[in-house]
Design a protein around this motif. Structure first.
Motif, mmCIF file in Angstrom:
data_model
loop_
_atom_site.group_PDB
_atom_site.id
_atom_site.type_symbol
_atom_site.label_atom_id
_atom_site.label_comp_id
_atom_site.label_asym_id
_atom_site.label_seq_id
_atom_site.Cartn_x
_atom_site.Cartn_y
_atom_site.Cartn_z
ATOM 1 N N VAL A 124 0.862 -1.173 0.000
ATOM 2 C CA VAL A 124 0.000 0.000 0.000
ATOM 3 C C VAL A 124 0.904 1.230 0.000
ATOM 4 C CG1 VAL A 124 -1.783 1.293 1.222
ATOM 5 C CG2 VAL A 124 -1.815 -1.211 1.256
ATOM 6 N N VAL A 125 0.705 2.106 -0.957
ATOM 7 C CA VAL A 125 1.489 3.334 -1.048
ATOM 8 C C VAL A 125 0.665 4.471 -0.452
ATOM 9 C CG1 VAL A 125 2.751 4.913 -2.547
ATOM 10 C CG2 VAL A 125 2.600 2.479 -3.139
ATOM 11 N N GLY A 126 1.064 4.943 0.721
ATOM 12 C CA GLY A 126 0.340 6.015 1.399
ATOM 13 C C GLY A 126 -0.332 5.513 2.666
ATOM 14 N N ALA B 85 5.250 -2.336 -13.478
ATOM 15 C CA ALA B 85 4.329 -3.467 -13.570
ATOM 16 C C ALA B 85 4.947 -4.586 -14.394
ATOM 17 C CB ALA B 85 3.018 -3.022 -14.196
ATOM 18 N N GLY B 86 4.895 -5.799 -13.866
ATOM 19 C CA GLY B 86 5.342 -6.981 -14.588
ATOM 20 C C GLY B 86 4.182 -7.919 -14.845
ATOM 21 N N ASP B 87 4.476 -9.084 -15.404
ATOM 22 C CA ASP B 87 3.407 -10.035 -15.717
ATOM 23 C C ASP B 87 2.764 -10.625 -14.466
ATOM 24 O OD1 ASP B 87 3.804 -9.653 -18.407
ATOM 25 O OD2 ASP B 87 5.219 -11.327 -18.590
ATOM 26 N N ASP B 88 3.575 -10.893 -13.452
ATOM 27 C CA ASP B 88 3.045 -11.570 -12.279
ATOM 28 C C ASP B 88 3.222 -10.781 -10.986
ATOM 29 O OD1 ASP B 88 5.755 -11.715 -12.046
ATOM 30 O OD2 ASP B 88 5.847 -13.872 -11.639
ATOM 31 N N SER B 89 3.692 -9.526 -11.076
ATOM 32 C CA SER B 89 3.905 -8.738 -9.867
ATOM 33 C C SER B 89 4.121 -7.282 -10.243
ATOM 34 C CB SER B 89 5.118 -9.261 -9.084
ATOM 35 O OG SER B 89 6.298 -9.124 -9.851
ATOM 36 N N VAL B 90 4.212 -6.462 -9.205
ATOM 37 C CA VAL B 90 4.540 -5.043 -9.374
ATOM 38 C C VAL B 90 5.742 -4.763 -8.479
ATOM 39 C CG1 VAL B 90 3.729 -2.669 -9.177
ATOM 40 C CG2 VAL B 90 2.104 -4.493 -9.762
ATOM 41 N N ILE B 91 6.746 -4.074 -9.019
ATOM 42 C CA ILE B 91 7.931 -3.721 -8.250
ATOM 43 C C ILE B 91 7.802 -2.267 -7.788
ATOM 44 C CG2 ILE B 91 10.439 -3.526 -8.217
ATOM 45 C CD1 ILE B 91 9.419 -6.372 -8.533
ATOM 46 N N VAL B 92 7.853 -2.059 -6.480
ATOM 47 C CA VAL B 92 7.805 -0.719 -5.888
ATOM 48 C C VAL B 92 9.192 -0.414 -5.329
ATOM 49 C CG1 VAL B 92 6.772 0.741 -4.116
ATOM 50 C CG2 VAL B 92 5.359 -0.965 -5.311
ATOM 51 N N THR B 93 9.798 0.655 -5.828
ATOM 52 C CA THR B 93 11.143 1.044 -5.395
ATOM 53 C C THR B 93 11.053 2.315 -4.556
ATOM 54 O OG1 THR B 93 12.067 0.137 -7.442
ATOM 55 C CG2 THR B 93 13.478 1.615 -6.161
ATOM 56 N N THR B 94 11.762 2.326 -3.435
ATOM 57 C CA THR B 94 11.772 3.505 -2.568
ATOM 58 C C THR B 94 13.116 4.211 -2.662
ATOM 59 O OG1 THR B 94 12.459 2.191 -0.648
ATOM 60 C CG2 THR B 94 10.104 2.476 -0.990
ATOM 61 N N GLU B 95 13.176 5.429 -2.086
ATOM 62 C CA GLU B 95 14.329 6.296 -2.300
ATOM 63 C C GLU B 95 15.632 5.747 -1.729
ATOM 64 O OE1 GLU B 95 13.587 10.050 -0.533
ATOM 65 O OE2 GLU B 95 12.907 9.216 1.381
ATOM 66 N N ASP B 96 15.554 4.778 -0.801
ATOM 67 C CA ASP B 96 16.795 4.195 -0.298
ATOM 68 C C ASP B 96 17.281 3.034 -1.159
ATOM 69 O OD1 ASP B 96 15.027 2.184 0.306
ATOM 70 O OD2 ASP B 96 15.530 2.065 2.438
ATOM 71 N N GLY B 97 16.582 2.800 -2.284
ATOM 72 C CA GLY B 97 16.983 1.738 -3.198
ATOM 73 C C GLY B 97 16.314 0.404 -2.952
ATOM 74 N N SER B 98 15.521 0.298 -1.887
ATOM 75 C CA SER B 98 14.834 -0.963 -1.614
ATOM 76 C C SER B 98 13.762 -1.226 -2.670
ATOM 77 C CB SER B 98 14.182 -0.917 -0.233
ATOM 78 O OG SER B 98 15.147 -0.798 0.779
ATOM 79 N N ARG C 185 2.262 -8.848 -5.257
ATOM 80 C CA ARG C 185 1.246 -9.390 -6.171
ATOM 81 C C ARG C 185 0.234 -8.317 -6.550
ATOM 82 N NH1 ARG C 185 1.965 -13.437 -2.247
ATOM 83 N NH2 ARG C 185 2.971 -15.317 -3.091
ATOM 84 N N HIS C 186 -0.007 -7.404 -5.596
ATOM 85 C CA HIS C 186 -0.959 -6.318 -5.835
ATOM 86 C C HIS C 186 -0.433 -5.052 -5.162
ATOM 87 C CE1 HIS C 186 -4.146 -9.152 -7.148
ATOM 88 N NE2 HIS C 186 -3.629 -9.941 -6.230
ATOM 89 N N VAL C 187 -0.830 -3.912 -5.720
ATOM 90 C CA VAL C 187 -0.520 -2.609 -5.123
ATOM 91 C C VAL C 187 -1.811 -1.818 -4.997
ATOM 92 C CG1 VAL C 187 0.601 -0.362 -5.504
ATOM 93 C CG2 VAL C 187 1.860 -2.485 -5.930
ATOM 94 N N ILE C 188 -1.978 -1.160 -3.862
ATOM 95 C CA ILE C 188 -3.060 -0.186 -3.696
ATOM 96 C C ILE C 188 -2.396 1.170 -3.526
ATOM 97 C CG2 ILE C 188 -4.898 0.651 -2.193
ATOM 98 C CD1 ILE C 188 -5.676 -2.215 -1.641
ATOM 99 N N LEU D 237 -4.551 -0.780 -7.860
ATOM 100 C CA LEU D 237 -5.853 -0.147 -7.670
ATOM 101 C C LEU D 237 -5.632 1.196 -6.978
ATOM 102 C CD1 LEU D 237 -7.896 -3.232 -6.331
ATOM 103 C CD2 LEU D 237 -7.263 -2.656 -8.681
ATOM 104 N N PHE D 238 -6.317 2.233 -7.449
ATOM 105 C CA PHE D 238 -6.167 3.581 -6.905
ATOM 106 C C PHE D 238 -7.347 3.893 -5.984
ATOM 107 C CE2 PHE D 238 -4.035 3.460 -10.997
ATOM 108 C CZ PHE D 238 -2.766 3.917 -10.651
ATOM 109 N N VAL D 239 -7.049 4.513 -4.845
ATOM 110 C CA VAL D 239 -8.084 4.776 -3.847
ATOM 111 C C VAL D 239 -7.960 6.203 -3.329
ATOM 112 C CG1 VAL D 239 -8.216 2.352 -3.160
ATOM 113 C CG2 VAL D 239 -6.653 3.878 -1.954
ATOM 114 N N GLY D 240 -9.033 6.697 -2.691
ATOM 115 C CA GLY D 240 -9.023 8.030 -2.116
ATOM 116 C C GLY D 240 -8.803 9.103 -3.158
#
Length: 413
Positions: free
Chosen positions: A11-13, A133-146, A151-154, A284-287
């Motif tokens: 979840v981003v946010g 976005a990939g075929d089977d997942s989503v990669i979320v990268t943060t500012e520290d490089g992590s 499987r899903h992102v909100i 999925l986008f919310v708020g």
């Protein structure tokens, strides 16, 4: 923060939408990591009002209002019509809370505590720098490089959602339907310290100004304008604010000793649900990221909580079928919000002029029944266009209790 493989949900946010999503997902047994660019407890520019629908969502999530320092219950809504008449609209008594106010810094921190207690991992001060976005997942990268593989992102990352930009589904020129201005005041009058008021100023219509009590002798004071209808430009708002504060009825309400706690703040409000994509593959986008605020009032906390919950429920129902999860979420948004938003947009055309607005408020004030039920409708006790959508009818909707029937948190009386 280390890379975590195959997380069920990122979840981003960590605002109301993100926390609602995280808590709901954890209740369905999903692994959840919430990342937020800020430190928890930061000030969030907001009117701080909580409608009946928001209160019911918060109660269902397990939030205890007695742990929110600035929480104050609203029993009545005071309205000043464009012609200067004042009208008191009572919310139901002895049936729970139908309205409240709480500083967003306090509310958001309390919601994060609920999410942590539910088992969500909360990562603060971690701005997202890329979403792929990939075929089977989503990669979320943060500012520290992590890098988090999910499987899903909100995405609950606000009006100018970075996630939307990274995925290529942002509207570059979009500036929101509403623009709002607010400032906290302390040492306000006894009336302003306990009473919520809405001023329908003729030059702001269909916008309005407000003062919302905060339970400690302070108030959230501000105003909002609808970009498409107001004659003002966003650049005019600083001067308009000074003029509003100088108006005798506003100055008298706040009292002679009222003083600003800090500088005023401004922010855009997106209210175009149904006209922006609420999904992008496994995201999925919310708020505010889904532009879900109420187009009539600009209120968005209730819609944030609802969309966050619906998105998590859709993912939990179809954890291995992202397209079905997206369709399920889109259907929920369309069923619960789109019709009401279209109705509110039509109504705003009436409220854009002084005469019709004053006439409507005269009708509202005609009887105790009209005053009470308009207050309930105004505070989203039931959907805006409910009477026009029989598919959503169910017994008892007009007699439903409020939230927190057994809790008394900083009541105004």
């Amino acid at each position: 923060m280390t890379t975590v493989p195959a997380i069920d949900l990122v979840v981003v946010g960590a605002g109301p939408a993100g926390c609602a999503a995280a808590i709901t997902a954890r209740r369905h047994g999903l692994d959840v990591v919430v990342v937020d660019r800020a430190e928890i407890g930061r000030d969030k520019i907001c009117g701080d009002g909580l409608t009946t629908s928001a209160l019911r969502e918060l109660e269902a999530l397990g939030l205890d209002p007695t742990l929110v320092a600035s929480w104050i219950v609203v029993d009545d809504v005071l309205v000043r019509a464009p012609d200067g008449r004042r009208l008191t609209l009572p919310l139901p008594r002895d049936r729970g809370m139908f309205g409240a106010v709480a500083r967003r810094a306090d509310l958001d921190a309390a919601l994060v505590d609920v999410a942590r207690a539910a088992g969500a991992e909360i990562v603060e001060r971690a701005a997202v720098t890329d979403v792929t976005a990939g075929d089977d997942s989503v990669i979320v990268t943060t500012e520290d490089g992590s890098r988090l593989r999910a499987r899903h992102v909100i995405a609950a990352d606000g009006m100018w959602s970075p996630t939307r930009k990274f995925l290529g589904v942002a509207a570059p020129e979009y500036r929101g339907e509403w623009h709002a201005f607010r400032q906290y005041y302390r040492a306000v009058s006894a009336e302003a310290a306990r009473q919520l008021i809405v001023w329908f100023e003729p030059d702001l219509l269909p916008g309005y100004a407000w003062s919302f009590p905060l339970g400690d002798g302070s108030a959230n004071v501000g105003f909002g304008i609808l970009r498409s209808e107001s004659g003002y430009r966003v650049g005019d708002m600083g001067q308009v604010w000074r003029e509003i504060l100088a108006r005798p009825h506003v100055r008298d309400f706040l009292g002679p000793h009222a003083e600003a706690e800090g500088p005023h703040r401004a922010w855009p409000i997106p209210a175009r649900v149904g006209r922006v994509r609420p999904t992008a593959g496994r995201t999925l986008f919310v708020g505010d990221a889904a532009a879900a605020a109420d187009p009539m009032t600009g209120e968005g906390i209730g819609q944030a909580l609802q969309t966050g919950r619906w998105a998590a429920e859709a993912i939990a129902a179809h954890p291995d079928a992202p397209l079905r999860a997206a369709r399920t979420y889109e259907t929920a948004v369309r069923h619960h919000l789109t019709v009401d938003h279209r109705f509110a947009e039509l109504l705003m055309r009436v409220l854009a002029r002084r005469g019709p607005t004053s006439a409507v408020l005269r009708l509202v004030g005609a009887t105790e029944w009209t005053r009470r039920n308009f207050a309930r409708w105004m505070f989203e006790d039931y959907p805006r266009a409910y009477v026009f959508t029989p598919s959503r009818w169910h017994p008892g909707v007009f007699a439903a209790p409020g939230a927190y029937r057994d809790v008394h948190a900083h009541a105004t009386d």
